[in-house]
Design a protein around this motif. Structure first.
Motif, PDB file in Angstrom:
ATOM      1  N   TYR A  54      98.411  51.653  71.456  1.00 54.61           N
ATOM      2  CA  TYR A  54      98.064  50.889  70.302  1.00 54.61           C
ATOM      3  C   TYR A  54      98.520  51.222  68.749  1.00 54.61           C
ATOM      4  N   GLU A  55      98.648  52.816  68.824  1.00 50.26           N
ATOM      5  CA  GLU A  55     100.033  52.711  67.744  1.00 50.26           C
ATOM      6  C   GLU A  55     101.329  52.283  67.649  1.00 50.26           C
ATOM      7  N   ARG A  56     102.034  52.434  68.622  1.00 48.02           N
ATOM      8  CA  ARG A  56     102.888  52.055  68.113  1.00 48.02           C
ATOM      9  C   ARG A  56     103.481  50.741  68.569  1.00 48.02           C
ATOM     10  N   VAL A  57     102.948  49.784  69.097  1.00 45.80           N
ATOM     11  CA  VAL A  57     102.797  48.634  68.657  1.00 45.80           C
ATOM     12  C   VAL A  57     102.217  47.944  67.356  1.00 45.80           C
ATOM     13  N   ASN A  58     101.329  48.625  66.350  1.00 50.42           N
ATOM     14  CA  ASN A  58     100.986  48.682  65.154  1.00 50.42           C
ATOM     15  C   ASN A  58     101.996  49.254  64.273  1.00 50.42           C
ATOM     16  N   GLN A  59     102.982  50.022  65.251  1.00 56.95           N
ATOM     17  CA  GLN A  59     103.656  50.312  63.798  1.00 56.95           C
ATOM     18  C   GLN A  59     105.104  49.718  63.619  1.00 56.95           C
ATOM     19  N   THR A  60     105.106  48.591  64.636  1.00 57.66           N
ATOM     20  CA  THR A  60     105.835  47.454  64.628  1.00 57.66           C
ATOM     21  C   THR A  60     105.386  45.907  63.784  1.00 57.66           C
ATOM     22  N   PRO A  61     106.392  45.527  62.106  1.00 55.65           N
ATOM     23  CA  PRO A  61     105.802  44.442  61.466  1.00 55.65           C
ATOM     24  C   PRO A  61     105.566  43.498  61.883  1.00 55.65           C
ATOM     25  N   ASN A  62     106.084  42.955  63.172  1.00 64.88           N
ATOM     26  CA  ASN A  62     105.792  41.639  63.473  1.00 64.88           C
ATOM     27  C   ASN A  62     104.746  41.735  64.684  1.00 64.88           C
ATOM     28  N   PHE A  63     104.498  42.734  64.515  1.00 64.43           N
ATOM     29  CA  PHE A  63     103.336  43.156  66.175  1.00 64.43           C
ATOM     30  C   PHE A  63     101.892  43.201  65.319  1.00 64.43           C
ATOM     31  N   LEU A  64     100.668  43.099  66.237  1.00 66.06           N
ATOM     32  CA  LEU A  64      99.522  42.848  65.689  1.00 66.06           C
ATOM     33  C   LEU A  64      98.864  43.402  67.109  1.00 66.06           C
ATOM     34  N   ALA A  65      98.746  44.552  67.540  1.00 64.04           N
ATOM     35  CA  ALA A  65      97.743  44.876  68.720  1.00 64.04           C
ATOM     36  C   ALA A  65      96.328  45.315  68.395  1.00 64.04           C
ATOM     37  N   GLN A  66      95.697  44.644  69.172  1.00 69.09           N
ATOM     38  CA  GLN A  66      94.430  44.780  69.240  1.00 69.09           C
ATOM     39  C   GLN A  66      93.634  45.447  70.431  1.00 69.09           C
ATOM     40  N   ARG A  67      92.766  45.893  70.626  1.00 61.99           N
ATOM     41  CA  ARG A  67      92.234  46.533  72.006  1.00 61.99           C
ATOM     42  C   ARG A  67      90.618  45.048  72.669  1.00 61.99           C
ATOM     43  N   VAL A  68      90.604  45.164  73.491  1.00 57.80           N
ATOM     44  CA  VAL A  68      89.458  44.512  74.634  1.00 57.80           C
ATOM     45  C   VAL A  68      89.636  45.863  75.380  1.00 57.80           C
ATOM     46  N   PHE A  69      88.203  45.530  76.580  1.00 60.78           N
ATOM     47  CA  PHE A  69      87.721  46.631  77.635  1.00 60.78           C
ATOM     48  C   PHE A  69      87.232  45.567  78.205  1.00 60.78           C
ATOM     49  N   ALA A  70      86.691  45.711  79.401  1.00 64.41           N
ATOM     50  CA  ALA A  70      86.010  45.069  80.636  1.00 64.41           C
ATOM     51  C   ALA A  70      84.127  46.045  79.781  1.00 64.41           C
ATOM     52  N   VAL A  71      83.338  44.925  79.936  1.00 68.06           N
ATOM     53  CA  VAL A  71      81.777  44.637  80.231  1.00 68.06           C
ATOM     54  C   VAL A  71      80.986  44.922  81.188  1.00 68.06           C
ATOM     55  N   TRP A  72      80.084  45.741  81.097  1.00 66.12           N
ATOM     56  CA  TRP A  72      78.620  46.004  81.200  1.00 66.12           C
ATOM     57  C   TRP A  72      78.570  44.757  81.819  1.00 66.12           C
ATOM     58  N   PRO A  73      77.413  44.867  83.276  1.00 64.82           N
ATOM     59  CA  PRO A  73      77.321  43.560  83.488  1.00 64.82           C
ATOM     60  C   PRO A  73      76.255  42.889  83.005  1.00 64.82           C
ATOM     61  N   ASP A  74      75.410  43.775  82.440  1.00 66.86           N
ATOM     62  CA  ASP A  74      74.836  43.283  81.390  1.00 66.86           C
ATOM     63  C   ASP A  74      75.319  41.817  79.871  1.00 66.86           C
ATOM     64  N   MET A  75      76.096  42.410  79.011  1.00 72.02           N
ATOM     65  CA  MET A  75      76.915  41.745  78.513  1.00 72.02           C
ATOM     66  C   MET A  75      77.541  40.032  79.332  1.00 72.02           C
ATOM     67  N   GLU A  76      78.736  41.131  80.574  1.00 72.41           N
ATOM     68  CA  GLU A  76      78.834  40.089  81.318  1.00 72.41           C
ATOM     69  C   GLU A  76      78.103  38.820  81.492  1.00 72.41           C
ATOM     70  N   GLU A  77      76.580  38.517  82.001  1.00 72.99           N
ATOM     71  CA  GLU A  77      75.685  37.801  82.262  1.00 72.99           C
ATOM     72  C   GLU A  77      75.462  37.395  81.061  1.00 72.99           C
ATOM     73  N   LYS A  78      75.755  37.671  79.616  1.00 74.64           N
ATOM     74  CA  LYS A  78      75.431  37.144  78.138  1.00 74.64           C
ATOM     75  C   LYS A  78      76.752  36.725  77.810  1.00 74.64           C
ATOM     76  N   LEU A  79      77.459  37.042  77.890  1.00 70.64           N
ATOM     77  CA  LEU A  79      78.424  36.189  77.796  1.00 70.64           C
ATOM     78  C   LEU A  79      78.824  34.732  78.356  1.00 70.64           C
ATOM     79  N   LYS A  80      78.379  34.434  79.135  1.00 68.03           N
ATOM     80  CA  LYS A  80      78.603  33.033  80.152  1.00 68.03           C
ATOM     81  C   LYS A  80      76.895  33.077  79.313  1.00 68.03           C
ATOM     82  N   GLU A  81      76.026  33.329  79.880  1.00 66.78           N
ATOM     83  CA  GLU A  81      75.049  32.116  79.326  1.00 66.78           C
ATOM     84  C   GLU A  81      74.865  31.596  78.485  1.00 66.78           C
TER      85      GLU A  81
END
Length: 178
Positions: A58-85
């Motif tokens: 995350y730090e290495r990529v964001n130190q590069t001026p032309n790149f933006l690194a963001q984060r994403v993680f897997a979700v718990w089943p309750d959030m998965e259900e709500k996202l789908k709904e």
């Protein structure tokens, strides 16, 4: 779709909503970049944030001026259900960018037990599961980490693998993709 607004309707109904809002101090917020990258740890936020490799990337990529690194993680089943709904695509924590609108989706693969989570992240992010079904309008799906010493089991789902020390090679790999 305004993801932040849509989340207001579902977050009260999931366990630990703080997993899904970002807003920590020290996150990277850039407005000027050529390549929009999500670094995905395909497990829960609490587990992924404890991974030092993810922090370094995350730090290495964001130190590069032309790149933006963001984060994403897997979700718990309750959030998965709500996202789908609500038909909300899985998104990055920094800018709430839907995964299907990224340039690169880069997975850290620490062990085999996260393989099914990779597929769930792709599905929730509305990214075609199989690399053969993706076009240049979809994110480039990159894998790396300890499990990539033998990438064959996941090969149909990835566009490329970075085998070896990702912390050293990530910038060159992203420049090549760009």
């Amino acid at each position: 779709m305004d993801i932040q607004q849509a989340l207001k309707n579902i977050l009260p109904f999931v366990q630990r909503p703080s997993r899904y809002i970002g807003k920590e101090t020290g996150i990277a917020l850039k407005t000027n970049f050529a390549l929009n990258i999500a670094l995905c740890y395909p497990d829960l936020y609490e587990i992924g944030m404890g991974n030092l490799a993810l922090q370094i990337l995350y730090e290495r990529v964001n130190q590069t001026p032309n790149f933006l690194a963001q984060r994403v993680f897997a979700v718990w089943p309750d959030m998965e259900e709500k996202l789908k709904e609500a038909q909300i695509p899985l998104y990055t924590l920094e800018n709430y960018t839907p995964l299907n609108q990224l340039d690169v989706l880069a997975f850290t693969l620490p062990f085999e037990l996260v393989f099914t989570n990779v597929l769930a992240v792709l599905e929730l992010g509305q990214v075609p599961l199989f690399s053969k079904d993706r076009t240049e309008n979809h994110p480039f799906v990159l894998g790396g980490g300890p499990v990539c010493a033998n990438p064959e089991p996941l090969a149909p789902f990835f566009d490329a693998f970075l085998i070896g020390e990702g912390e050293k090679a990530i910038i060159q790999a992203l420049e090549t993709i760009h």
